[in-house]
Scaffold this motif. Structure first.
Motif, PDB file in Angstrom:
ATOM      1  N   HIS A  44       2.838  -4.821  -3.069  1.00 33.16           N
ATOM      2  CA  HIS A  44       2.664  -3.503  -2.194  1.00 33.16           C
ATOM      3  C   HIS A  44       1.551  -2.248  -3.307  1.00 33.16           C
ATOM      4  CE1 HIS A  44       2.526  -6.097   1.169  1.00 33.16           C
ATOM      5  NE2 HIS A  44       3.722  -5.956   0.896  1.00 33.16           N
ATOM      6  N   GLN A  45       3.181  -1.820  -4.553  1.00 30.35           N
ATOM      7  CA  GLN A  45       2.566  -0.660  -5.197  1.00 30.35           C
ATOM      8  C   GLN A  45       1.318  -0.358  -5.821  1.00 30.35           C
ATOM      9  OE1 GLN A  45       6.065   0.191  -7.751  1.00 30.35           O
ATOM     10  NE2 GLN A  45       5.508   2.371  -7.774  1.00 30.35           N
ATOM     11  N   LEU A  46       0.981  -1.975  -6.544  1.00 28.86           N
ATOM     12  CA  LEU A  46       0.550  -2.086  -7.564  1.00 28.86           C
ATOM     13  C   LEU A  46      -0.739  -2.291  -6.846  1.00 28.86           C
ATOM     14  CD1 LEU A  46       1.992  -4.771 -10.363  1.00 28.86           C
ATOM     15  CD2 LEU A  46       0.752  -2.548 -10.748  1.00 28.86           C
ATOM     16  N   ASN A  47      -0.255  -2.864  -5.913  1.00 30.62           N
ATOM     17  CA  ASN A  47      -2.270  -3.080  -4.437  1.00 30.62           C
ATOM     18  C   ASN A  47      -2.839  -1.517  -3.921  1.00 30.62           C
ATOM     19  OD1 ASN A  47      -3.985  -5.076  -3.208  1.00 30.62           O
ATOM     20  ND2 ASN A  47      -2.915  -4.237  -1.445  1.00 30.62           N
ATOM     21  N   ALA A  48      -1.595  -0.547  -4.154  1.00 34.18           N
ATOM     22  CA  ALA A  48      -2.160   0.789  -3.493  1.00 34.18           C
ATOM     23  C   ALA A  48      -2.196   1.290  -4.804  1.00 34.18           C
ATOM     24  CB  ALA A  48      -0.797   1.490  -2.852  1.00 34.18           C
ATOM     25  N   GLN A  49      -1.781   1.022  -5.825  1.00 35.68           N
ATOM     26  CA  GLN A  49      -2.719   1.835  -6.853  1.00 35.68           C
ATOM     27  C   GLN A  49      -4.045   1.357  -7.396  1.00 35.68           C
ATOM     28  OE1 GLN A  49       0.877   1.031 -10.016  1.00 35.68           O
ATOM     29  NE2 GLN A  49       1.688   2.357 -10.340  1.00 35.68           N
ATOM     30  N   ILE A  50      -4.286  -0.362  -7.262  1.00 36.52           N
ATOM     31  CA  ILE A  50      -5.670  -0.999  -7.773  1.00 36.52           C
ATOM     32  C   ILE A  50      -6.792  -0.501  -6.749  1.00 36.52           C
ATOM     33  CG2 ILE A  50      -6.934  -2.788  -7.779  1.00 36.52           C
ATOM     34  CD1 ILE A  50      -3.927  -4.458  -9.013  1.00 36.52           C
ATOM     35  N   ASP A  51      -6.507  -0.235  -5.925  1.00 34.65           N
ATOM     36  CA  ASP A  51      -7.531   0.313  -4.886  1.00 34.65           C
ATOM     37  C   ASP A  51      -8.261   2.048  -5.022  1.00 34.65           C
ATOM     38  OD1 ASP A  51      -8.762  -0.107  -2.527  1.00 34.65           O
ATOM     39  OD2 ASP A  51      -7.742   1.903  -1.679  1.00 34.65           O
ATOM     40  N   ALA A  52      -6.287   2.441  -4.955  1.00 36.42           N
ATOM     41  CA  ALA A  52      -6.493   3.943  -5.876  1.00 36.42           C
ATOM     42  C   ALA A  52      -7.759   3.879  -6.871  1.00 36.42           C
ATOM     43  CB  ALA A  52      -5.537   4.731  -5.644  1.00 36.42           C
ATOM     44  N   VAL A  53      -7.183   3.296  -8.334  1.00 38.62           N
ATOM     45  CA  VAL A  53      -8.492   3.265  -9.297  1.00 38.62           C
ATOM     46  C   VAL A  53     -10.055   2.588  -8.779  1.00 38.62           C
ATOM     47  CG1 VAL A  53      -8.915   1.744 -11.729  1.00 38.62           C
ATOM     48  CG2 VAL A  53      -6.440   2.733 -10.979  1.00 38.62           C
ATOM     49  N   ALA A  54      -9.512   1.360  -8.113  1.00 37.78           N
ATOM     50  CA  ALA A  54     -11.109   1.443  -7.341  1.00 37.78           C
ATOM     51  C   ALA A  54     -12.366   2.635  -7.265  1.00 37.78           C
ATOM     52  CB  ALA A  54     -10.698   0.197  -6.846  1.00 37.78           C
ATOM     53  N   ARG A  55     -11.830   3.414  -5.765  1.00 40.25           N
ATOM     54  CA  ARG A  55     -11.897   4.314  -5.396  1.00 40.25           C
ATOM     55  C   ARG A  55     -12.246   5.547  -6.096  1.00 40.25           C
ATOM     56  NH1 ARG A  55     -12.329   2.714  -0.489  1.00 40.25           N
ATOM     57  NH2 ARG A  55     -11.067   1.060   0.634  1.00 40.25           N
ATOM     58  N   ALA A  56     -11.626   5.783  -6.929  1.00 41.45           N
ATOM     59  CA  ALA A  56     -11.565   6.936  -7.630  1.00 41.45           C
ATOM     60  C   ALA A  56     -12.894   6.964  -9.299  1.00 41.45           C
ATOM     61  CB  ALA A  56     -10.613   7.330  -8.256  1.00 41.45           C
ATOM     62  N   ASN A  57     -13.694   5.414  -9.476  1.00 38.92           N
ATOM     63  CA  ASN A  57     -14.262   5.098 -10.604  1.00 38.92           C
ATOM     64  C   ASN A  57     -15.567   5.662  -9.707  1.00 38.92           C
ATOM     65  OD1 ASN A  57     -16.335   3.890 -11.450  1.00 38.92           O
ATOM     66  ND2 ASN A  57     -14.718   1.941 -12.332  1.00 38.92           N
ATOM     67  N   PRO A  58     -16.911   6.401 -10.095  1.00 33.58           N
ATOM     68  CA  PRO A  58     -17.187   7.077  -9.910  1.00 33.58           C
ATOM     69  C   PRO A  58     -18.261   5.816  -9.320  1.00 33.58           C
ATOM     70  CG  PRO A  58     -17.163   8.111 -11.983  1.00 33.58           C
ATOM     71  CD  PRO A  58     -16.416   6.988 -11.917  1.00 33.58           C
ATOM     72  N   GLY A  59     -18.238   4.246 -10.454  1.00 32.52           N
ATOM     73  CA  GLY A  59     -19.235   3.738 -10.012  1.00 32.52           C
ATOM     74  C   GLY A  59     -19.194   2.858  -8.670  1.00 32.52           C
ATOM     75  N   PHE A  60     -17.920   2.837  -8.494  1.00 32.39           N
ATOM     76  CA  PHE A  60     -17.412   2.384  -6.689  1.00 32.39           C
ATOM     77  C   PHE A  60     -18.581   2.239  -5.429  1.00 32.39           C
ATOM     78  CE2 PHE A  60     -14.758   2.413  -2.692  1.00 32.39           C
ATOM     79  CZ  PHE A  60     -14.607   1.544  -2.909  1.00 32.39           C
ATOM     80  N   VAL A  61     -19.335   1.686  -4.989  1.00 34.23           N
ATOM     81  CA  VAL A  61     -19.702   1.874  -3.440  1.00 34.23           C
ATOM     82  C   VAL A  61     -19.329   1.902  -2.865  1.00 34.23           C
ATOM     83  CG1 VAL A  61     -22.041   0.788  -2.774  1.00 34.23           C
ATOM     84  CG2 VAL A  61     -21.548   1.053  -5.619  1.00 34.23           C
TER      85      VAL A  61
END
Length: 108
Positions: A18-35
């Motif tokens: 759950h911790q890694l899943n939340a981190q990975i989601d945050a990484v995706a959303r912080a990426n300028p190319g994330f749609v």
């Protein structure tokens, strides 16, 4: 635009998952190319999918090689009974304009 669809068969999740899943989601959303992203599961919950949308392949690659993502990849067998990833390039996207969409319609 590119799509990374992560299909998996869930096994046993723990706190680290759950911790890694939340981190990975945050990484995706912080990426300028994330749609955007969306997810679904089969009616019985036996199969799940998380779909991430990216403006370009470089953004997707940055997501795939993030340290938290790599850590989760190394330990996937703890949490998944199996998985498959499908990377697709969007050639065309269109609709009637009444459904929320992730990116502007594209013609290819």
């Amino acid at each position: 635009m590119y799509i990374a669809a992560f299909h998996w068969l869930p096994a046993q999740y723990d706190d680290q998952f759950h911790q890694l899943n939340a981190q990975i989601d945050a990484v995706a959303r912080a990426n300028p190319g994330f749609v955007g992203a969306e997810s679904w599961q089969s009616g019985d919950g036996a199969r799940r999918c998380a779909t991430y949308y990216w403006r370009d392949l470089d953004s997707l690659q940055a997501f795939a090689t993030d340290p938290a993502h790599l850590q989760a990849k190394r330990q996937y067998a703890r949490w998944y009974a199996g998985y498959q990833i499908v990377i697709s390039e969007v050639v065309r996207s269109y609709g009637d304009g009444r459904m929320p969409h992730l990116a502007a319609d594209t013609a290819g």
